[in-house]
Design an enzyme around this catalytic site. Structure first.
Site, mmCIF file in Angstrom:
data_model
loop_
_atom_site.group_PDB
_atom_site.id
_atom_site.type_symbol
_atom_site.label_atom_id
_atom_site.label_comp_id
_atom_site.label_asym_id
_atom_site.label_seq_id
_atom_site.Cartn_x
_atom_site.Cartn_y
_atom_site.Cartn_z
ATOM 1 N N HIS A 25 1.456 -4.929 -15.931
ATOM 2 C CA HIS A 25 1.168 -4.222 -14.613
ATOM 3 C C HIS A 25 -0.352 -4.143 -14.214
ATOM 4 O O HIS A 25 -0.892 -3.173 -14.804
ATOM 5 C CB HIS A 25 1.878 -3.074 -14.602
ATOM 6 C CG HIS A 25 1.796 -2.388 -13.160
ATOM 7 N ND1 HIS A 25 3.098 -1.850 -12.585
ATOM 8 C CD2 HIS A 25 0.872 -2.078 -12.188
ATOM 9 C CE1 HIS A 25 2.648 -1.312 -11.454
ATOM 10 N NE2 HIS A 25 1.341 -1.463 -11.108
ATOM 11 N N HIS A 39 -3.506 -4.456 -10.902
ATOM 12 C CA HIS A 39 -4.198 -4.756 -9.793
ATOM 13 C C HIS A 39 -5.435 -5.495 -10.105
ATOM 14 O O HIS A 39 -6.346 -4.741 -10.349
ATOM 15 C CB HIS A 39 -4.422 -3.504 -8.908
ATOM 16 C CG HIS A 39 -2.854 -2.685 -8.885
ATOM 17 N ND1 HIS A 39 -2.288 -2.893 -7.582
ATOM 18 C CD2 HIS A 39 -2.234 -1.618 -9.513
ATOM 19 C CE1 HIS A 39 -0.885 -2.324 -7.762
ATOM 20 N NE2 HIS A 39 -1.354 -1.686 -8.799
ATOM 21 N N LYS A 77 8.219 -7.412 -6.722
ATOM 22 C CA LYS A 77 8.022 -6.135 -6.682
ATOM 23 C C LYS A 77 8.508 -5.290 -5.519
ATOM 24 O O LYS A 77 8.253 -5.689 -4.491
ATOM 25 C CB LYS A 77 6.359 -5.815 -6.870
ATOM 26 C CG LYS A 77 5.946 -4.682 -6.855
ATOM 27 C CD LYS A 77 5.897 -3.873 -8.213
ATOM 28 C CE LYS A 77 5.578 -2.403 -8.108
ATOM 29 N NZ LYS A 77 4.354 -1.908 -8.171
ATOM 30 N N HIS A 108 8.125 0.246 -8.131
ATOM 31 C CA HIS A 108 7.552 1.495 -7.767
ATOM 32 C C HIS A 108 8.591 2.668 -7.745
ATOM 33 O O HIS A 108 9.226 2.653 -6.543
ATOM 34 C CB HIS A 108 6.390 1.419 -6.876
ATOM 35 C CG HIS A 108 5.562 2.462 -6.597
ATOM 36 N ND1 HIS A 108 4.264 2.493 -6.951
ATOM 37 C CD2 HIS A 108 5.639 4.026 -6.087
ATOM 38 C CE1 HIS A 108 3.821 3.911 -6.692
ATOM 39 N NE2 HIS A 108 4.692 4.721 -6.381
ATOM 40 N N HIS A 149 5.237 1.918 -14.673
ATOM 41 C CA HIS A 149 4.267 3.247 -14.764
ATOM 42 C C HIS A 149 5.045 4.435 -14.409
ATOM 43 O O HIS A 149 5.141 5.335 -13.833
ATOM 44 C CB HIS A 149 3.153 3.273 -13.589
ATOM 45 C CG HIS A 149 3.376 2.817 -12.317
ATOM 46 N ND1 HIS A 149 4.554 3.488 -11.717
ATOM 47 C CD2 HIS A 149 2.919 2.003 -11.425
ATOM 48 C CE1 HIS A 149 4.599 2.947 -10.441
ATOM 49 N NE2 HIS A 149 3.630 2.135 -10.245
ATOM 50 N N ASP A 194 -1.464 -0.529 -15.056
ATOM 51 C CA ASP A 194 -1.677 -0.287 -13.680
ATOM 52 C C ASP A 194 -3.257 0.117 -13.171
ATOM 53 O O ASP A 194 -3.408 0.965 -12.638
ATOM 54 C CB ASP A 194 -0.802 1.328 -13.475
ATOM 55 C CG ASP A 194 -0.757 1.490 -11.773
ATOM 56 O OD1 ASP A 194 -1.014 0.271 -11.195
ATOM 57 O OD2 ASP A 194 -0.164 2.272 -11.310
HETATM 58 O O1 DOR Z 1 -2.595 4.705 -8.043
HETATM 59 C C1 DOR Z 1 -2.081 3.663 -7.659
HETATM 60 N N1 DOR Z 1 -2.854 2.700 -7.111
HETATM 61 N N2 DOR Z 1 -0.726 3.495 -7.644
HETATM 62 C C2 DOR Z 1 -0.327 2.437 -6.952
HETATM 63 O O2 DOR Z 1 0.991 2.247 -6.881
HETATM 64 C C3 DOR Z 1 -1.050 1.330 -6.457
HETATM 65 C C4 DOR Z 1 -2.405 1.483 -6.856
HETATM 66 C C5 DOR Z 1 -3.472 0.665 -6.075
HETATM 67 O O3 DOR Z 1 -3.058 -0.392 -5.760
HETATM 68 O O4 DOR Z 1 -4.523 1.193 -5.649
HETATM 69 ZN ZN ZN Z 2 0.402 -0.374 -9.776
#
Ligand code: DOR
Ligand code: ZN
Length: 349
Positions: free
Chosen positions: A17, A19, A103, A140, A178, A251
């Site tokens: 997971h 980003h 997702k 989520h 998460h 995450d």
């Molecule tokens: O803290 C987070 N940031 N939780 C999420 O679900 C998305 C992520 C983000 O993309 O910044």
């Molecule tokens: Zn995330």
């Protein structure tokens, strides 16, 4: 008993997971994940979101292009589900090897989730198709109802959405992403083998006090928010238990320093640069270093039905100071553990 080992070697881990963003931020952060992990499940919450196989394939190319030539890293792409999700495109994208998973963001639950699903009933045909072809659903798990306290949103999501969903679709493979609560651990422990969960390093290290230590601490703010200490302890127990149902998902969610340190700071903790070292600290504290490899490198691929990595990585016990911030490709980012030190370090091969 204190662990006296000065080095550990494990199969190279994956991040289930992350980003990676796009554009300048992708250029800034991709290398950190690729240095730590062989593969990563890449979240699709770009703006606009990644909703089609064609856009996922193009995004995968941009990720690879952002890495130095010859980097050994495989991005695993995901589809952002909307109320209008196209079951055919998603299923054929999975069969073609473009989408590893899809997702589910409840609409407005978090960053770039405005196009998310307003009611799971709207995507039942897609979920039925995913169940039929064995395509994992990544969730989520927070309700967005403003009447529900932010610290209760995960537990209420289990009662209202996830529980009924697994009754309706008992064979759907689901990763509860998460997780942050003891209720989530209980849910996963009591569900079937097709239900698993990722656990972040930050939810293993911090409880909700971290957001308010001596003032407001935007770099400890993420979604789902960290919870009470009893929940952190339940997560540490689950992660280090050896159960195949829990695996590594950082995450890591970078935002520029000015977007975090703001009157309305963005949610997300950038933990990619020291992720494995951060998990190693937890496993050592729990007397479970022997179980780090399962959590980091085995349970994830086994759940996804993917091969284990065949290369290894070593961590050495040594002082590993984490800088206050990291400048990378024109972005300034504050890493998790900024200003403190970890006691393990990946040995670069
Ligand atoms: O803290 C987070 N940031 N939780 C999420 O679900 C998305 C992520 C983000 O993309 O910044
Ligand atoms: Zn995330």
């Amino acid at each position: 008993m204190t662990d006296t080992r000065t080095a550990i070697t494990i199969r190279r881990p994956d991040d289930w997971h992350v980003h990676l963003r796009d554009g300048a931020m992708l250029e800034a952060v991709a290398r950190f994940t690729a240095r730590q992990f062989a593969r990563a499940i890449v979240m699709p919450n770009l703006s606009p979101p990644v909703t089609s196989a064609a856009s996922a394939a193009a995004y995968r190319d941009r990720i690879i292009a952002a890495l130095p030539e010859g980097t050994d890293f495989t991005p695993l792409m995901t589809c952002y589900l909307t109320d209008d999700a196209d079951a055919e495109d998603i299923a054929s994208g999975h069969t073609a090897g473009i989408f590893t998973a899809a997702k589910l963001y409840p609409a407005n639950a978090t960053t770039n989730s405005a196009h998310g699903v307003t009611d799971v009933a709207h995507i039942m045909p897609v979920l039925e198709r995913m169940q039929a072809i064995g395509m994992p659903l990544l969730v989520h798990g927070e309700v967005t109802d403003g009447n529900i306290d932010i610290f209760d949103r995960e537990a209420v999501f289990i009662d209202r959405i996830l529980g009924p969903l697994i009754r309706d679709l008992p064979d759907l493979k689901i990763v509860f992403e998460h997780i942050t609560t003891k209720q989530a651990v209980q849910f996963v422990d009591s569900a079937g083998p097709n239900i698993a969960a990722t656990i972040t390093p930050h939810h293993l290290h911090i409880n909700r006090n971290a957001m308010f230590t001596g003032g407001i601490r935007p770099h400890a703010y993420c979604l789902p928010v960290a919870k009470r200490e009893l929940h952190r302890l339940a997560l540490r127990k689950a992660a280090t238990s050896g159960s195949a149902r829990y695996f590594l998902g950082t995450d890591s969610a970078p935002h520029e320093i000015h977007a975090k340190e703001s009157a309305c700071g963005c949610a997300g903790i950038f933990n990619a640069p020291y992720a494995l070292e951060s998990y190693a600290a937890v496993f050592e504290e729990e007397g479970a270093l022997d179980r780090l490899e399962g959590f980091a490198s085995v349970h994830g691929p086994e759940f996804y039905g993917l091969p284990l990595n065949d290369t290894m990585v070593s961590l050495e016990r040594r002082d590993n100071p984490v800088p206050d911030d990291i400048e990378s490709a024109g972005s300034t980012l504050v890493p998790f553990h900024a200003g403190s030190a970890l006691n393990w370090q990946i040995v670069q091969s």
